[in-house]
Design a protein around this motif. Structure first.
Motif, PDB file in Angstrom:
ATOM      1  N   LEU A 104     -13.261  15.873 -40.654  1.00 30.11           N
ATOM      2  CA  LEU A 104     -14.486  15.249 -41.146  1.00 30.11           C
ATOM      3  C   LEU A 104     -15.716  15.974 -40.595  1.00 30.11           C
ATOM      4  CD1 LEU A 104     -16.115  13.129 -42.604  1.00 30.11           C
ATOM      5  CD2 LEU A 104     -15.658  11.538 -40.711  1.00 30.11           C
ATOM      6  N   ALA A 105     -15.686  16.331 -39.333  1.00 30.93           N
ATOM      7  CA  ALA A 105     -16.817  17.052 -38.749  1.00 30.93           C
ATOM      8  C   ALA A 105     -17.025  18.382 -39.459  1.00 30.93           C
ATOM      9  CB  ALA A 105     -16.574  17.286 -37.260  1.00 30.93           C
ATOM     10  N   ALA A 106     -15.938  19.086 -39.768  1.00 21.73           N
ATOM     11  CA  ALA A 106     -16.048  20.376 -40.452  1.00 21.73           C
ATOM     12  C   ALA A 106     -16.633  20.212 -41.852  1.00 21.73           C
ATOM     13  CB  ALA A 106     -14.679  21.043 -40.525  1.00 21.73           C
TER      14      ALA A 106
ATOM     15  N   PHE B 206     -16.252  26.683 -37.190  1.00 24.23           N
ATOM     16  CA  PHE B 206     -16.200  25.493 -36.352  1.00 24.23           C
ATOM     17  C   PHE B 206     -14.747  25.109 -36.043  1.00 24.23           C
ATOM     18  CE2 PHE B 206     -15.550  20.856 -36.364  1.00 24.23           C
ATOM     19  CZ  PHE B 206     -16.240  20.510 -35.212  1.00 24.23           C
ATOM     20  N   LEU B 207     -13.883  25.211 -37.054  1.00 17.51           N
ATOM     21  CA  LEU B 207     -12.471  24.851 -36.873  1.00 17.51           C
ATOM     22  C   LEU B 207     -11.696  25.909 -36.100  1.00 17.51           C
ATOM     23  CD1 LEU B 207     -11.710  23.470 -40.453  1.00 17.51           C
ATOM     24  CD2 LEU B 207     -11.840  22.131 -38.339  1.00 17.51           C
TER      25      LEU B 207
ATOM     26  N   LEU C 282     -18.167  15.417 -32.098  1.00 10.76           N
ATOM     27  CA  LEU C 282     -17.745  16.821 -32.177  1.00 10.76           C
ATOM     28  C   LEU C 282     -18.881  17.705 -32.690  1.00 10.76           C
ATOM     29  CD1 LEU C 282     -14.139  16.424 -33.643  1.00 10.76           C
ATOM     30  CD2 LEU C 282     -14.764  17.029 -31.296  1.00 10.76           C
ATOM     31  N   ILE C 283     -19.621  17.217 -33.669  1.00 10.36           N
ATOM     32  CA  ILE C 283     -20.747  17.983 -34.203  1.00 10.36           C
ATOM     33  C   ILE C 283     -21.802  18.187 -33.124  1.00 10.36           C
ATOM     34  CG2 ILE C 283     -22.668  17.898 -35.841  1.00 10.36           C
ATOM     35  CD1 ILE C 283     -20.751  16.507 -37.802  1.00 10.36           C
ATOM     36  N   ALA C 284     -22.015  17.183 -32.300  1.00  7.56           N
ATOM     37  CA  ALA C 284     -23.009  17.294 -31.226  1.00  7.56           C
ATOM     38  C   ALA C 284     -22.658  18.406 -30.248  1.00  7.56           C
ATOM     39  CB  ALA C 284     -23.122  15.960 -30.484  1.00  7.56           C
ATOM     40  N   GLN C 285     -21.367  18.747 -30.150  1.00  5.72           N
ATOM     41  CA  GLN C 285     -20.914  19.778 -29.225  1.00  5.72           C
ATOM     42  C   GLN C 285     -20.622  21.104 -29.926  1.00  5.72           C
ATOM     43  OE1 GLN C 285     -17.439  18.032 -27.412  1.00  5.72           O
ATOM     44  NE2 GLN C 285     -18.527  16.176 -26.817  1.00  5.72           N
ATOM     45  N   ALA C 286     -20.956  21.205 -31.210  1.00 10.24           N
ATOM     46  CA  ALA C 286     -20.617  22.404 -31.982  1.00 10.24           C
ATOM     47  C   ALA C 286     -21.319  23.634 -31.403  1.00 10.24           C
ATOM     48  CB  ALA C 286     -21.001  22.221 -33.444  1.00 10.24           C
TER      49      ALA C 286
END
Length: 271
Positions: A103-105, A203-204, A13-17
């Motif tokens: 977790l990504a957030a 992000f969320l 998910l972070i990779a696509q932020a």
């Protein structure tokens, strides 16, 4: 030995932020996590170097693993790796059983502190000691609760400028009871921790949780997390091209930037 599935999903998910802040790239920030049994290190440039280097670090397809909790990872925070790089550190047990998005957030929040470390600015400079003298008298706490109520309305109502101006009124009432050092503590904490919360909630795709009844009990430091994030989201609403972050780096407080855009404070019915 493989990272937990939730961690792997969070990294995806972070990779696509999307773009969350100019010059901030969580996809390129080293991330260190502890899952309760192993420490995981991702997005590190090159292999672990001294003092991280050692026979216990094991490579896996996406990074490195280490048995146990890495000694310097004691909290959710940004931490130096000792090789010239900094990492966003997160203790997974502190989050309970988070889903990948949560977790990504959290990782993005701590990664923003790595960005702050690499981007010197007066905006991040704050004296934590000034919080010790912050008054907890009824007028200050009442004004904080009213400001919180107004900020929540501004975030959630179409006609947001009126409640935003009312929130700035209550901020002025409260700041009149503070010393210069206490006001500076609050505004700098809003740019240091509030903006980390802003990129996390951006992000969320949600707003920070604002509750007037709970605001007096948060304490000045913790309240600045949500007040700073709320002010930043309101600045986005006025300036969708997001030119205001550059002004923040020069040290301008978030509330001052909002005041320039909304007009003067406006007394509310509860004043």
């Amino acid at each position: 030995m493989q990272p937990p599935a939730t961690l792997s999903a969070a990294l995806a998910l972070i990779a696509q932020a999307p773009d969350l802040w100019p010059g901030f790239h969580p996809q390129r920030t080293p991330l260190m996590t502890f899952d309760g049994t192993h420490t995981w290190l991702h997005q590190l440039t090159g292999p672990p170097l001294d003092p991280l280097a050692g026979p216990d670090w094991t490579a896996h397809p996406d990074g490195w693993g280490w048995p146990g909790r890495w000694p310097d990872l004691n909290a959710n925070t940004a931490l130096p790796l000792g090789n010239g790089q900094w990492a966003a550190g997160v203790l997974l047990p502190s989050l309970g059983e988070p889903d990948a998005r949560t977790l990504a957030a959290t990782l993005i929040h701590e990664a923003f502190h790595v960005y702050q470390h690499a981007t010197p600015s007066v905006a991040w400079e704050v004296s934590e000691l000034d919080a010790l003298t912050y008054p907890a008298c009824t007028p200050v706490l009442h004004a904080r609760a009213e400001e919180t109520r107004c900020l929540r309305r501004a975030l959630h109502e179409p006609d947001w400028i009126t409640p935003a101006r009312q929130g700035l009124f209550w901020r002025g009432q409260r700041h009149a009871l503070l010393s210069d050092a206490q006001r500076t503590f609050e505004t700098r904490m809003e740019t240091r921790e509030g903006l980390a919360t802003y990129v996390e909630t951006r992000f969320l795709q949600q707003f920070p949780a604002l509750a007037a009844a709970a605001a007096p009990g948060l304490g000045p430091r913790r309240w600045a997390y949500v007040s700073g994030a709320a002010l930043a989201h309101l600045l986005d609403r006025h300036d969708p091209q997001r030119r205001w972050p550059q002004a923040v780096l020069t040290g301008q407080p978030l509330a001052g930037l909002l005041l320039e855009r909304t007009g003067p404070p406006l007394p509310s019915a509860n004043a």
